[in-house]
Design a protein around this motif. Structure first.
Motif, PDB file in Angstrom:
ATOM      1  N   VAL A  72       4.607  10.049   3.984  1.00  0.00           N
ATOM      2  CA  VAL A  72       5.296   8.835   3.541  1.00  0.00           C
ATOM      3  C   VAL A  72       4.385   7.625   3.706  1.00  0.00           C
ATOM      4  N   GLU A  73       3.695   7.539   4.826  1.00  0.00           N
ATOM      5  CA  GLU A  73       2.791   6.409   5.048  1.00  0.00           C
ATOM      6  C   GLU A  73       1.701   6.358   3.978  1.00  0.00           C
ATOM      7  N   THR A  74       1.114   7.506   3.670  1.00  0.00           N
ATOM      8  CA  THR A  74       0.081   7.558   2.641  1.00  0.00           C
ATOM      9  C   THR A  74       0.628   7.116   1.287  1.00  0.00           C
ATOM     10  N   TYR A  75       1.800   7.590   0.955  1.00  0.00           N
ATOM     11  CA  TYR A  75       2.397   7.258  -0.337  1.00  0.00           C
ATOM     12  C   TYR A  75       2.802   5.781  -0.409  1.00  0.00           C
ATOM     13  N   VAL A  76       3.443   5.300   0.638  1.00  0.00           N
ATOM     14  CA  VAL A  76       3.897   3.904   0.637  1.00  0.00           C
ATOM     15  C   VAL A  76       2.714   2.947   0.606  1.00  0.00           C
ATOM     16  N   GLY A 107      -0.496   3.633  -0.068  1.00  0.00           N
ATOM     17  CA  GLY A 107      -1.468   3.904  -1.123  1.00  0.00           C
ATOM     18  C   GLY A 107      -0.964   3.637  -2.526  1.00  0.00           C
ATOM     19  N   PHE A 108       0.366   3.624  -2.694  1.00  0.00           N
ATOM     20  CA  PHE A 108       0.909   3.465  -4.042  1.00  0.00           C
ATOM     21  C   PHE A 108       2.012   2.417  -4.132  1.00  0.00           C
ATOM     22  N   LEU A 109       3.072   2.599  -3.366  1.00  0.00           N
ATOM     23  CA  LEU A 109       4.253   1.738  -3.544  1.00  0.00           C
ATOM     24  C   LEU A 109       4.055   0.305  -3.091  1.00  0.00           C
ATOM     25  N   ASP A 110       3.310   0.105  -2.027  1.00  0.00           N
ATOM     26  CA  ASP A 110       3.146  -1.244  -1.478  1.00  0.00           C
ATOM     27  C   ASP A 110       1.864  -1.897  -2.006  1.00  0.00           C
ATOM     28  N   ARG A 111       1.633  -1.756  -3.292  1.00  0.00           N
ATOM     29  CA  ARG A 111       0.461  -2.327  -3.950  1.00  0.00           C
ATOM     30  C   ARG A 111       0.904  -3.145  -5.148  1.00  0.00           C
ATOM     31  N   ALA A 112       0.078  -4.055  -5.543  1.00  0.00           N
ATOM     32  CA  ALA A 112       0.400  -4.883  -6.707  1.00  0.00           C
ATOM     33  C   ALA A 112       0.608  -4.021  -7.957  1.00  0.00           C
ATOM     34  N   ASP A 113      -0.244  -3.021  -8.137  1.00  0.00           N
ATOM     35  CA  ASP A 113      -0.124  -2.103  -9.262  1.00  0.00           C
ATOM     36  C   ASP A 113       0.055  -0.711  -8.683  1.00  0.00           C
ATOM     37  N   ARG A 114       1.282  -0.280  -8.509  1.00  0.00           N
ATOM     38  CA  ARG A 114       1.568   0.977  -7.831  1.00  0.00           C
ATOM     39  C   ARG A 114       1.132   2.211  -8.610  1.00  0.00           C
ATOM     40  N   PHE A 115       0.674   2.034  -9.850  1.00  0.00           N
ATOM     41  CA  PHE A 115       0.236   3.161 -10.645  1.00  0.00           C
ATOM     42  C   PHE A 115      -1.273   3.397 -10.566  1.00  0.00           C
ATOM     43  N   ARG A 116      -1.948   2.633  -9.735  1.00  0.00           N
ATOM     44  CA  ARG A 116      -3.395   2.798  -9.564  1.00  0.00           C
ATOM     45  C   ARG A 116      -3.710   3.267  -8.182  1.00  0.00           C
ATOM     46  N   SER A 145       8.807   2.310   8.669  1.00  0.00           N
ATOM     47  CA  SER A 145       7.675   2.248   9.592  1.00  0.00           C
ATOM     48  C   SER A 145       6.372   1.987   8.836  1.00  0.00           C
ATOM     49  N   ALA A 146       6.186   2.677   7.714  1.00  0.00           N
ATOM     50  CA  ALA A 146       4.972   2.492   6.916  1.00  0.00           C
ATOM     51  C   ALA A 146       4.860   1.062   6.400  1.00  0.00           C
ATOM     52  N   LEU A 147       5.994   0.449   6.134  1.00  0.00           N
ATOM     53  CA  LEU A 147       6.006  -0.938   5.660  1.00  0.00           C
ATOM     54  C   LEU A 147       5.935  -1.944   6.804  1.00  0.00           C
ATOM     55  N   GLY A 148       6.075  -1.464   8.029  1.00  0.00           N
ATOM     56  CA  GLY A 148       6.022  -2.344   9.190  1.00  0.00           C
ATOM     57  C   GLY A 148       7.241  -3.243   9.294  1.00  0.00           C
ATOM     58  N   THR A 149       8.379  -2.749   8.805  1.00  0.00           N
ATOM     59  CA  THR A 149       9.604  -3.544   8.840  1.00  0.00           C
ATOM     60  C   THR A 149      10.679  -2.843   9.663  1.00  0.00           C
ATOM     61  N   VAL A 150      11.658  -3.606  10.051  1.00  0.00           N
ATOM     62  CA  VAL A 150      12.774  -3.060  10.819  1.00  0.00           C
ATOM     63  C   VAL A 150      13.690  -2.286   9.867  1.00  0.00           C
ATOM     64  N   ALA A 151      14.114  -1.130  10.296  1.00  0.00           N
ATOM     65  CA  ALA A 151      14.982  -0.295   9.467  1.00  0.00           C
ATOM     66  C   ALA A 151      16.324  -0.980   9.223  1.00  0.00           C
TER      67      ALA A 151
END
Length: 125
Positions: A110-114, A116-125, A62-68
């Motif tokens: 999960v939405e905040t984490y995905v 704010g971090f995982l769905d970014r070009a540099d997930r460590f920033r 859901s956070a990625l806006g994709t179908v499960a």
């Protein structure tokens, strides 16, 4: 995404449950304990509400806006008999000590984490 099938009667595939807690909530509890020196002891830190692995994955999709797209795979034989299907923190002692900071809903965490971090070009920033 692959999740384990259930090998226990009464538990659906992907409905194995854990007390998922957002790291910011753990930090908030720790900061409260540091700021409240009159409280001491050993406390469970969790939400007190177990949620399924399927809930966790549906939140991520859901956070990625994709179908499960969840596939269920057999649990490996060596761990089938000892696998824990349910864990949940008992937070009564923590609440009894006065903590009332609340906990972030799984979907929001999960939405905040995905996002704010995982769905970014540099997930460590």
């Amino acid at each position: 995404m692959q999740l384990f099938k259930s090998h226990r009667d009464g538990v659906a595939d992907g409905d194995q449950r854990r007390d998922f807690i957002y790291v910011d909530d753990v930090v908030r509890v720790m900061m409260w304990l540091l700021a409240t020196p009159s409280v001491n002891g050993i406390f469970n830190v969790g939400t007190g509400k177990a949620r399924s692995f399927k809930d966790l994955m549906l939140s991520a999709y859901s956070a990625l806006g994709t179908v499960a797209n969840i596939q269920y795979v057999d649990m490996p034989e060596p761990i089938r008999d000892s696998y824990q299907y349910f864990t949940q923190s008992d937070v009564d002692r923590l609440r009894g000590a006065g903590y009332n900071g609340g906990f972030t809903a799984l979907e929001d965490a999960v939405e905040t984490y995905v996002k704010g971090f995982l769905d970014r070009a540099d997930r460590f920033r």
